[in-house]
Write a protein that holds these residues in place. Sequence first.
Motif, short mmCIF file in Angstrom:
data_model
loop_
_atom_site.label_atom_id
_atom_site.label_comp_id
_atom_site.label_asym_id
_atom_site.label_seq_id
_atom_site.Cartn_x
_atom_site.Cartn_y
_atom_site.Cartn_z
N PRO A 116 0.81 -1.23 0.00
CA PRO A 116 0.00 0.00 0.00
C PRO A 116 0.83 1.28 0.00
CG PRO A 116 0.03 -0.97 2.19
CD PRO A 116 0.74 -1.95 1.29
N THR A 117 2.04 1.23 0.56
CA THR A 117 2.86 2.43 0.63
C THR A 117 4.24 2.25 0.03
OG1 THR A 117 3.59 1.80 2.87
CG2 THR A 117 1.68 3.28 2.70
N GLY A 118 4.82 1.09 0.17
CA GLY A 118 6.18 0.88 -0.33
C GLY A 118 7.23 1.44 0.61
N ILE A 119 8.49 1.43 0.14
CA ILE A 119 9.62 1.96 0.91
C ILE A 119 10.33 2.97 0.03
CG2 ILE A 119 11.74 1.41 2.13
CD1 ILE A 119 10.71 -1.44 2.47
N GLN A 120 10.16 4.24 0.37
CA GLN A 120 10.77 5.32 -0.40
C GLN A 120 11.62 6.17 0.56
OE1 GLN A 120 7.78 6.99 -3.49
NE2 GLN A 120 6.51 6.34 -1.76
N LEU A 121 12.93 6.14 0.37
CA LEU A 121 13.84 6.86 1.26
C LEU A 121 14.32 8.13 0.56
CD1 LEU A 121 15.44 7.00 3.87
CD2 LEU A 121 17.25 5.67 2.76
N GLY A 122 13.96 9.27 1.14
CA GLY A 122 14.38 10.56 0.58
C GLY A 122 15.85 10.82 0.77
N MET A 123 16.42 11.60 -0.18
CA MET A 123 17.84 11.88 -0.17
C MET A 123 18.18 13.28 0.36
SD MET A 123 19.50 9.19 -1.27
CE MET A 123 18.37 8.29 -0.21
N GLY A 124 17.17 13.99 0.88
CA GLY A 124 17.47 15.29 1.46
C GLY A 124 16.69 16.43 0.81
N VAL A 125 17.30 17.60 0.77
CA VAL A 125 16.63 18.81 0.31
C VAL A 125 17.55 19.58 -0.64
CG1 VAL A 125 17.47 20.19 2.25
CG2 VAL A 125 15.38 20.88 1.09
N ARG A 126 16.94 20.36 -1.51
CA ARG A 126 17.71 21.18 -2.44
C ARG A 126 17.02 22.53 -2.62
NH1 ARG A 126 15.36 21.63 -7.49
NH2 ARG A 126 13.62 20.19 -7.90
N PRO A 127 17.77 23.60 -2.87
CA PRO A 127 17.15 24.90 -3.13
C PRO A 127 16.55 24.92 -4.53
CG PRO A 127 19.53 25.07 -3.32
CD PRO A 127 19.25 23.69 -2.82
#
Length: 261
Positions: free
Chosen positions: A63-74
């Motif tokens: 239903p959601t999976g596994i998604q790992l974010g890599m951070g933030v960018r301007p």
Amino acid sequence: MKALQIAATGMAAQQMRVDVVSHNLANMSTTGYNARRADFADLHYEQSARPGTVTAEDGTMLPTGIQLGMGVRPTAVSVLLSQGSLLQTGGDLDVAIEGRGYLEVTLPSGAAAFTRDGALRRDAEGQIVTSDGHPVAPGLTIPPEARSLSINAAGEVWAYFADRAEAELLGQISLVGFTNEKGLEAIGSNLFLESAASGPPLAGTPGVDGLGTLRQGYLEESSVDAVREVTELIKAQRGYELNAKVLTAADQMLAATTQVR
């Protein structure tokens, strides 16, 4: 461990946020300055298991999976297009723009630039110029014998002479609008250049086609809100500290991992 890299992007983002706040506060007294705001977006995601994937074990759908974010960018440093308060100066050549629009000036290279800084002057030849000496379009010259000037809301410049009862019309100051004002390229000295994002300049008469009007004897103050900027500064500082703590925690976890026998 990706936390080190992710926290580093967060610290860099908050540092950029502080830089923007610092620039705003430094320009609190700059005529016609519009405050800036740093905008950010999350980086791409590592898809360990995509949402909606059917598992091989029992054929059920995640239903959601596994998604790992890599951070933030301007993503941008946006200009907040808000009208600054008007400061009465009483100067004949001080002109504030009430509403949309920019004054067009000519750079030494011949290129056109645009500004909301209406602190105008006259040069040795009587030409109306900016504080840096750039002529204001369409190139009006004040006769040396003129004793006073009047600039109305539509930009008409009238000169009064000691030996005449009637004022003489010298010309008209026009304003320039843009489809996307936030797309203008800032070059310093309160000047902007046209860009592909802003669209071409659309010259017109003050008070017509959505352009603002002119007020003689006034200057537009900076639109920087000191309280808001200090609040942003505190939030950026806290965000930087939290990301630094994540960096420290991740480093300690890696150190503990390397000590495992």
